[in-house]
Design a protein around this motif. Structure first.
Motif, PDB file in Angstrom:
ATOM      1  N   UNK A  12       0.835  -1.192   0.000  1.00 27.53           N
ATOM      2  CA  UNK A  12       0.000   0.000   0.000  1.00 27.53           C
ATOM      3  C   UNK A  12       0.880   1.255   0.000  1.00 27.53           C
ATOM      4  N   UNK A  13       1.902   1.271   0.822  1.00 30.58           N
ATOM      5  CA  UNK A  13       2.826   2.406   0.889  1.00 30.58           C
ATOM      6  C   UNK A  13       3.539   2.617  -0.438  1.00 30.58           C
ATOM      7  N   UNK A  14       3.977   1.530  -1.058  1.00 25.51           N
ATOM      8  CA  UNK A  14       4.637   1.637  -2.363  1.00 25.51           C
ATOM      9  C   UNK A  14       3.673   2.154  -3.417  1.00 25.51           C
ATOM     10  N   UNK A  15       2.438   1.691  -3.373  1.00 19.26           N
ATOM     11  CA  UNK A  15       1.427   2.154  -4.324  1.00 19.26           C
ATOM     12  C   UNK A  15       1.186   3.652  -4.180  1.00 19.26           C
ATOM     13  N   UNK A  16       1.103   4.128  -2.951  1.00 22.86           N
ATOM     14  CA  UNK A  16       0.910   5.569  -2.720  1.00 22.86           C
ATOM     15  C   UNK A  16       2.119   6.369  -3.196  1.00 22.86           C
ATOM     16  N   UNK A  17       3.303   5.819  -2.953  1.00 30.11           N
ATOM     17  CA  UNK A  17       4.519   6.499  -3.409  1.00 30.11           C
ATOM     18  C   UNK A  17       4.549   6.578  -4.935  1.00 30.11           C
ATOM     19  N   UNK A  18       4.179   5.496  -5.591  1.00 23.57           N
ATOM     20  CA  UNK A  18       4.150   5.468  -7.053  1.00 23.57           C
ATOM     21  C   UNK A  18       3.137   6.477  -7.576  1.00 23.57           C
ATOM     22  N   UNK A  19       1.983   6.599  -6.924  1.00 22.62           N
ATOM     23  CA  UNK A  19       0.982   7.591  -7.331  1.00 22.62           C
ATOM     24  C   UNK A  19       1.537   9.008  -7.197  1.00 22.62           C
ATOM     25  N   UNK A  20       2.253   9.258  -6.102  1.00 26.14           N
ATOM     26  CA  UNK A  20       2.796  10.611  -5.911  1.00 26.14           C
ATOM     27  C   UNK A  20       3.872  10.910  -6.963  1.00 26.14           C
ATOM     28  N   UNK A  21       4.671   9.905  -7.318  1.00 22.64           N
ATOM     29  CA  UNK A  21       5.687  10.100  -8.355  1.00 22.64           C
ATOM     30  C   UNK A  21       5.020  10.338  -9.707  1.00 22.64           C
ATOM     31  N   UNK A  22       3.953   9.609 -10.004  1.00 21.10           N
ATOM     32  CA  UNK A  22       3.238   9.806 -11.266  1.00 21.10           C
ATOM     33  C   UNK A  22       2.636  11.207 -11.333  1.00 21.10           C
ATOM     34  N   UNK A  23       2.071  11.673 -10.225  1.00 21.15           N
ATOM     35  CA  UNK A  23       1.512  13.028 -10.186  1.00 21.15           C
ATOM     36  C   UNK A  23       2.618  14.061 -10.381  1.00 21.15           C
ATOM     37  N   UNK A  24       3.753  13.828  -9.747  1.00 23.84           N
ATOM     38  CA  UNK A  24       4.883  14.740  -9.906  1.00 23.84           C
ATOM     39  C   UNK A  24       5.341  14.762 -11.359  1.00 23.84           C
ATOM     40  N   UNK A  25       5.382  13.603 -11.993  1.00 19.88           N
ATOM     41  CA  UNK A  25       5.778  13.533 -13.402  1.00 19.88           C
ATOM     42  C   UNK A  25       4.796  14.283 -14.302  1.00 19.88           C
ATOM     43  N   UNK A  26       3.494  14.215 -13.995  1.00 18.39           N
ATOM     44  CA  UNK A  26       2.499  14.951 -14.775  1.00 18.39           C
ATOM     45  C   UNK A  26       2.714  16.455 -14.629  1.00 18.39           C
ATOM     46  N   UNK A  27       2.953  16.904 -13.407  1.00 20.45           N
ATOM     47  CA  UNK A  27       3.193  18.321 -13.162  1.00 20.45           C
ATOM     48  C   UNK A  27       4.459  18.761 -13.883  1.00 20.45           C
ATOM     49  N   UNK A  28       5.493  17.949 -13.795  1.00 21.46           N
ATOM     50  CA  UNK A  28       6.751  18.261 -14.461  1.00 21.46           C
ATOM     51  C   UNK A  28       6.579  18.292 -15.979  1.00 21.46           C
ATOM     52  N   UNK A  29       5.807  17.375 -16.519  1.00 21.90           N
ATOM     53  CA  UNK A  29       5.534  17.360 -17.961  1.00 21.90           C
ATOM     54  C   UNK A  29       4.806  18.615 -18.404  1.00 21.90           C
ATOM     55  N   UNK A  30       3.833  19.072 -17.607  1.00 20.93           N
ATOM     56  CA  UNK A  30       3.105  20.303 -17.930  1.00 20.93           C
ATOM     57  C   UNK A  30       4.052  21.500 -17.884  1.00 20.93           C
ATOM     58  N   UNK A  31       4.938  21.526 -16.905  1.00 22.61           N
ATOM     59  CA  UNK A  31       5.911  22.616 -16.791  1.00 22.61           C
ATOM     60  C   UNK A  31       6.846  22.631 -18.000  1.00 22.61           C
ATOM     61  N   UNK A  32       7.308  21.463 -18.393  1.00 23.12           N
ATOM     62  CA  UNK A  32       8.200  21.364 -19.549  1.00 23.12           C
ATOM     63  C   UNK A  32       7.480  21.834 -20.811  1.00 23.12           C
TER      64      UNK A  32
END
Length: 82
Positions: A12-32
């Motif tokens: 569960x903890x790993x799944x939440x971490x992966x979700x946060x990384x995916x969200x960060x990647x989406x934000x970073x992609x929008x910034x780029x």
């Protein structure tokens, strides 16, 4: 049983971490994407500025040649008057 609970919490903890990384990647992609658009706009402005400078420089050369011809004509007129 305890091992299963620890395993479940870890997953569960790993799944939440992966979700946060995916969200960060989406934000970073929008910034780029925004930065890329800004770079394209700056490139277009640079080209426009270069074209405007080339036109200005060409007009300046033509005006300078015209003024030089007028100066030479006036010098010739001055010499003929003396």
């Amino acid at each position: 049983m305890e091992v299963a609970i620890i395993w479940f919490l870890s997953m569960y903890g790993m799944g939440e971490y992966i979700k946060s990384v995916e969200n960060h990647n989406k934000v970073l992609g929008a910034y780029i994407a925004r930065v890329d658009e800004e770079m394209n706009r700056i490139d277009e402005q640079h080209v426009d500025l270069a074209v405007a400078y080339a036109a200005f420089r060409a007009r300046q050369v033509v005006q300078q040649e015209s003024l030089q011809e007028r100066i030479q004509l006036l010098e010739g007129t001055e010499e003929s008057l003396q």
